[in-house]
Design a protein around this motif. Structure first.
Motif, PDB file in Angstrom:
ATOM      1  N   ALA A 183       0.820  -1.229   0.000  1.00 31.24           N
ATOM      2  CA  ALA A 183       0.000   0.000   0.000  1.00 31.24           C
ATOM      3  C   ALA A 183       0.848   1.271   0.000  1.00 31.24           C
ATOM      4  CB  ALA A 183      -0.888  -0.005   1.243  1.00 31.24           C
ATOM      5  N   TRP A 215       0.946   5.633   1.075  1.00 30.75           N
ATOM      6  CA  TRP A 215       0.808   6.337   2.352  1.00 30.75           C
ATOM      7  C   TRP A 215      -0.373   7.294   2.398  1.00 30.75           C
ATOM      8  CZ3 TRP A 215       0.802  11.028   0.257  1.00 30.75           C
ATOM      9  CH2 TRP A 215       1.556  11.235  -0.901  1.00 30.75           C
ATOM     10  N   LYS A 266       2.209  -5.167   3.510  1.00 29.64           N
ATOM     11  CA  LYS A 266       3.289  -4.192   3.737  1.00 29.64           C
ATOM     12  C   LYS A 266       2.766  -2.776   3.516  1.00 29.64           C
ATOM     13  CE  LYS A 266       6.505  -2.175   1.247  1.00 29.64           C
ATOM     14  NZ  LYS A 266       6.619  -0.897   1.978  1.00 29.64           N
ATOM     15  N   GLU A 288       6.503   2.980   3.654  1.00 22.84           N
ATOM     16  CA  GLU A 288       7.549   3.293   4.643  1.00 22.84           C
ATOM     17  C   GLU A 288       7.282   4.613   5.355  1.00 22.84           C
ATOM     18  OE1 GLU A 288       7.697   2.486   1.479  1.00 22.84           O
ATOM     19  OE2 GLU A 288       9.536   3.181   0.501  1.00 22.84           O
ATOM     20  N   ARG A 293      10.716  -0.027  -0.269  1.00 27.05           N
ATOM     21  CA  ARG A 293      10.343  -0.602  -1.557  1.00 27.05           C
ATOM     22  C   ARG A 293      11.073  -1.905  -1.838  1.00 27.05           C
ATOM     23  NH1 ARG A 293      10.107   3.515  -5.484  1.00 27.05           N
ATOM     24  NH2 ARG A 293       9.153   4.574  -3.729  1.00 27.05           N
ATOM     25  N   PHE A 316      -1.576  -4.388  -5.394  1.00 30.28           N
ATOM     26  CA  PHE A 316      -0.690  -3.232  -5.224  1.00 30.28           C
ATOM     27  C   PHE A 316      -1.433  -1.931  -5.473  1.00 30.28           C
ATOM     28  CE2 PHE A 316       2.087  -0.011  -7.145  1.00 30.28           C
ATOM     29  CZ  PHE A 316       3.018   0.152  -6.132  1.00 30.28           C
ATOM     30  N   GLY A 318      -0.267   2.082  -5.682  1.00 35.47           N
ATOM     31  CA  GLY A 318       0.894   2.965  -5.616  1.00 35.47           C
ATOM     32  C   GLY A 318       1.153   3.607  -6.961  1.00 35.47           C
ATOM     33  N   SER A 319       2.395   3.967  -7.172  1.00 38.99           N
ATOM     34  CA  SER A 319       2.723   4.729  -8.380  1.00 38.99           C
ATOM     35  C   SER A 319       2.722   3.839  -9.621  1.00 38.99           C
ATOM     36  CB  SER A 319       4.098   5.364  -8.209  1.00 38.99           C
ATOM     37  OG  SER A 319       5.073   4.350  -8.069  1.00 38.99           O
ATOM     38  N   LEU A 323      -3.192   2.397  -9.664  1.00 36.85           N
ATOM     39  CA  LEU A 323      -2.025   3.254  -9.874  1.00 36.85           C
ATOM     40  C   LEU A 323      -2.411   4.738  -9.938  1.00 36.85           C
ATOM     41  CD1 LEU A 323      -0.317   0.853 -12.450  1.00 36.85           C
ATOM     42  CD2 LEU A 323      -0.094   0.872  -9.955  1.00 36.85           C
ATOM     43  N   CYS A 382      -5.267   9.700  -5.727  1.00 36.91           N
ATOM     44  CA  CYS A 382      -5.040   9.189  -7.087  1.00 36.91           C
ATOM     45  C   CYS A 382      -6.129   9.666  -8.045  1.00 36.91           C
ATOM     46  CB  CYS A 382      -4.988   7.673  -7.055  1.00 36.91           C
ATOM     47  SG  CYS A 382      -6.410   6.955  -6.218  1.00 36.91           S
ATOM     48  N   GLU A 401       1.515  13.008 -13.070  1.00 37.18           N
ATOM     49  CA  GLU A 401       0.818  13.085 -11.785  1.00 37.18           C
ATOM     50  C   GLU A 401       1.682  13.860 -10.783  1.00 37.18           C
ATOM     51  OE1 GLU A 401       0.491   9.519  -9.383  1.00 37.18           O
ATOM     52  OE2 GLU A 401      -1.643   9.930  -9.138  1.00 37.18           O
TER      53      GLU A 401
HETATM   54  P1  NAD Z   1       5.013   4.114  -4.478  1.00 30.88           P
HETATM   55  O1  NAD Z   1       4.736   3.324  -5.702  1.00 30.88           O
HETATM   56  O2  NAD Z   1       6.315   4.793  -4.376  1.00 30.88           O
HETATM   57  O3  NAD Z   1       4.935   3.149  -3.188  1.00 30.88           O
HETATM   58  C1  NAD Z   1       3.748   2.446  -2.854  1.00 30.88           C
HETATM   59  C2  NAD Z   1       4.111   1.214  -2.056  1.00 30.88           C
HETATM   60  O4  NAD Z   1       4.809   0.303  -2.883  1.00 30.88           O
HETATM   61  C3  NAD Z   1       5.027   1.469  -0.862  1.00 30.88           C
HETATM   62  O5  NAD Z   1       4.651   0.557   0.154  1.00 30.88           O
HETATM   63  C4  NAD Z   1       6.415   1.115  -1.409  1.00 30.88           C
HETATM   64  O6  NAD Z   1       7.324   0.696  -0.418  1.00 30.88           O
HETATM   65  C5  NAD Z   1       6.100  -0.018  -2.364  1.00 30.88           C
HETATM   66  N1  NAD Z   1       6.954  -0.126  -3.540  1.00 30.88           N
HETATM   67  C6  NAD Z   1       7.528   0.869  -4.257  1.00 30.88           C
HETATM   68  N2  NAD Z   1       8.174   0.358  -5.325  1.00 30.88           N
HETATM   69  C7  NAD Z   1       7.962  -0.985  -5.294  1.00 30.88           C
HETATM   70  C8  NAD Z   1       8.359  -2.056  -6.148  1.00 30.88           C
HETATM   71  N3  NAD Z   1       9.085  -1.858  -7.230  1.00 30.88           N
HETATM   72  N4  NAD Z   1       7.970  -3.303  -5.819  1.00 30.88           N
HETATM   73  C9  NAD Z   1       7.203  -3.528  -4.728  1.00 30.88           C
HETATM   74  N5  NAD Z   1       6.810  -2.558  -3.876  1.00 30.88           N
HETATM   75  C10 NAD Z   1       7.182  -1.297  -4.164  1.00 30.88           C
HETATM   76  O7  NAD Z   1       3.792   5.101  -4.314  1.00 30.88           O
HETATM   77  P2  NAD Z   1       3.558   6.193  -3.171  1.00 30.88           P
HETATM   78  O8  NAD Z   1       4.399   7.366  -3.461  1.00 30.88           O
HETATM   79  O9  NAD Z   1       3.659   5.556  -1.827  1.00 30.88           O
HETATM   80  O10 NAD Z   1       2.009   6.548  -3.399  1.00 30.88           O
HETATM   81  C11 NAD Z   1       1.571   7.484  -4.295  1.00 30.88           C
HETATM   82  C12 NAD Z   1       1.088   6.818  -5.562  1.00 30.88           C
HETATM   83  O11 NAD Z   1       0.049   5.897  -5.265  1.00 30.88           O
HETATM   84  C13 NAD Z   1       0.495   7.816  -6.536  1.00 30.88           C
HETATM   85  O12 NAD Z   1       0.963   7.545  -7.829  1.00 30.88           O
HETATM   86  C14 NAD Z   1      -0.999   7.534  -6.448  1.00 30.88           C
HETATM   87  O13 NAD Z   1      -1.725   7.885  -7.580  1.00 30.88           O
HETATM   88  C15 NAD Z   1      -1.030   6.077  -6.186  1.00 30.88           C
HETATM   89  N6  NAD Z   1      -2.317   5.691  -5.579  1.00 30.88           N
HETATM   90  C16 NAD Z   1      -3.239   5.044  -6.352  1.00 30.88           C
HETATM   91  C17 NAD Z   1      -4.489   4.709  -5.819  1.00 30.88           C
HETATM   92  C18 NAD Z   1      -5.531   4.001  -6.654  1.00 30.88           C
HETATM   93  O14 NAD Z   1      -6.462   3.466  -6.079  1.00 30.88           O
HETATM   94  N7  NAD Z   1      -5.427   4.001  -7.974  1.00 30.88           N
HETATM   95  C19 NAD Z   1      -4.786   5.041  -4.499  1.00 30.88           C
HETATM   96  C20 NAD Z   1      -3.828   5.696  -3.754  1.00 30.88           C
HETATM   97  C21 NAD Z   1      -2.588   6.013  -4.303  1.00 30.88           C
END
Ligand code: NAD
Length: 484
Positions: A149, A151, A175, A178, A208, A225, A227-228, A250, A283, A382
């Motif tokens: 997830a 943050w 997980k 961080e 990560r 997942f 995240g980004s 994402l 997001c 973004e």
């Molecule tokens: P991030 O991708 O940097 O990190 C998210 C999570 O993934 C963290 O727990 C991190 O430790 C882990 N991580 C990072 N790289 C990884 C990898 N290569 N393999 C496995 N785990 C990895 O994202 P962030 O900066 O924490 O969050 C912001 C992003 O999340 C924005 O792009 C946002 O749009 C997206 N987001 C999407 C939604 C949705 O529902 N579409 C909801 C909330 C946030």
């Protein structure tokens, strides 16, 4: 200082082996407020193996859905007794204003209970009379889930990822990000106390690289997942090689299309939430606002006034309506996008800087860009902050084309007083989610994206379905009652 030095692995709170610790910094003060373990490779392996063992032994997955839901409901009740403490922690960790945390934390638990209800109402198998004879189509839990997830809504995100997976009968290694590892310990403790068997839920904190090792683990059957897009791409590549099941939620660059008949008050209510909620760290945020040239000055004026109406400051102050960004690193990232917009020729109509007197925290003023076009980086990438780009258009066709001219496809909106025009635009914009005259995060309907915004859907009944595999059992006659 909140020091957590244990990880939940195989039903035990094990003292973390690594000397590495993740410092947790409050974005509103810049002070370190806690720390959590940085899980080692051995701990990641132990958690994944424990999840595998528990899944294969069937201590959880072979219970009825009602039994699983009862245990998880008890966990929700335990969490309810800690609402204030969890809320304070989320405010300290990520800067979510208290006034919002007070709604968001109980709301997350209500959503958790909604998932339990959906799972209980769902039929675990369906009989089909086919030309080949009777067949039972059975839903089985997908297996060991690695759940990772971000943050920007740590508690509600955790509930929305963990509860559907567990009620479906999966075993989970979770997980958190961080930046926000602390509040999830409450969830892990509640699940253990409520009676989730050993190994079924494991809680690992780390960065990560912890996420990477978890995704690559051979015993993981599915990765969920959020995240980004950049990380999602790497994860999809890894999962593709081993055919792991995958849900990716994402990034986005969603467009709100304001039509020429829009009601200005309704539009501003929608944009205040849609573009600036959670300091724009959403997001689904409307980071592009498409405005008819005929009403450009009026709408820009109202949007600037809306941006300036936010009370930016200490998230613990009840009058604050916009807190800081999550970290210094993220603040710098957002400010560098603002600089990029300026140097590309766009105009900062309001904001664009760190608010005076708040330099100690990770604050950025709510910002509106005008004189921009959709080719600029501020309109394509973004930013994930309180930064909105206004893009003028002449015809509805042009507005739809601009909205669709994006690598992303998560959310979008139309503001109009004409329901027919709203329906037409809603159908033409290519996104996974869309709202009319509002910003609605509807947890009882599927939420997710197309294009680079992801694969699969979270929330709604679909959130639970994402944790099942379908198995067809071709039956002989007189067996149907065994699958009723
Ligand atoms: P991030 O991708 O940097 O990190 C998210 C999570 O993934 C963290 O727990 C991190 O430790 C882990 N991580 C990072 N790289 C990884 C990898 N290569 N393999 C496995 N785990 C990895 O994202 P962030 O900066 O924490 O969050 C912001 C992003 O999340 C924005 O792009 C946002 O749009 C997206 N987001 C999407 C939604 C949705 O529902 N579409 C909801 C909330 C946030």
């Amino acid at each position: 200082m909140i020091t957590r030095d244990r990880l939940l692995i195989d039903g035990e709170w094990r003292t973390a082996k690594s000397s590495g610790r993740i410092p947790v910094t409050s974005p509103s003060t810049g002070l370190v407020i806690g720390e959590a373990p940085d899980a080692t490779v051995d701990e990641i392996n132990a958690a994944a193996m424990a999840a595998r063992r528990s899944f294969d032994e069937g201590t959880w997955r072979l219970k009825s859905v009602e039994e699983r839901a009862e245990v998880l409901d008890a966990a929700m009740t335990l969490l309810e007794s800690n609402l204030d403490e969890i809320g304070r922690l989320v405010t300290s960790e990520m800067g979510l204003p208290t006034s919002i945390a007070q709604v968001q934390i109980p709301g997350a638990l209500a959503t958790g209970r909604y998932f339990l209800d959906v799972a209980k109402k769902d039929s675990p198998s369906e009989m089909r009379n086919t030309v080949y004879g009777p067949a039972a189509v059975v839903k089985e839990p997908v297996g060991v889930v690695a759940s990772i997830a971000p943050w920007n809504g740590p508690f509600n995100m955790a509930i929305s990822k963990i509860v559907p997976a567990l009620v479906a009968g999966c075993s989970v290694v979770y997980k958190p990000a961080e930046e926000t590892p602390l509040d999830g310990f409450f969830i892990a403790e509640a699940l253990v106390e409520a009676g989730v068997p050993a190994g079924v839920f494991n809680y690992l904190t780390g960065d990560r690289d912890t996420g990477r090792a978890l995704v690559a683990h051979q015993e993981v059957d599915k990765v969920s997942f959020t995240g980004s897009t950049m990380a999602g791409r790497e994860i999809a590549t890894e999962c593709g090689a081993s055919f792991k099941r995958l849900t990716l939620e994402l990034g986005g660059k969603s467009a709100a299309i304001v039509l020429d008949d829009a009601d200005i008050a309704t539009t501003m209510v929608g944009l205040a939430i849609g573009s600036f909620f959670n300091t724009g760290q959403v997001c689904a945020s409307y980071s592009r606002v498409l405005v008819p040239r005929s009403r450009l000055d009026e709408i820009v004026g109202a949007l600037v006034a809306t941006a300036e109406s936010f009370v930016v400051g200490n998230p613990f102050d009840p009058s604050t309506t916009m807190g800081p960004l999550v970290s210094r690193r993220h603040q710098h990232r957002v400010l560098s996008y603002i600089e990029n917009g300026r140097s590309a020729g766009a105009t900062v109509a309001t904001g664009g800087a760190v608010p005076a007197g708040l330099e100690h925290g990770c604050y950025v003023q709510p910002t509106v860009f005008t004189n921009a076009d959709n080719a600029m980086r501020i309109a394509r990438e973004e930013i994930f902050g309180p930064v909105v780009v206004v893009l003028p258009y002449d015809t509805v066709d042009e507005a739809v084309a601009i909205a669709n001219d994006s690598d992303y496809g998560l959310h979008g909106a139309v503001f109009t007083t004409d329901p027919q025009r709203a329906a037409d635009v809603a159908r033409r914009v290519r996104t996974g989610t869309f709202s009319v005259n509002s910003f609605t995060y509807n947890t009882e309907a599927p939420f997710g994206g197309v294009k680079c915004s992801g694969v699969g859907r979270d929330t709604g009944p679909e959130a639970v379905q994402a944790y099942y595999e379908l198995k067809t059992i071709n039956l002989t006659q007189n067996m149907e009652h065994l699958f009723a």
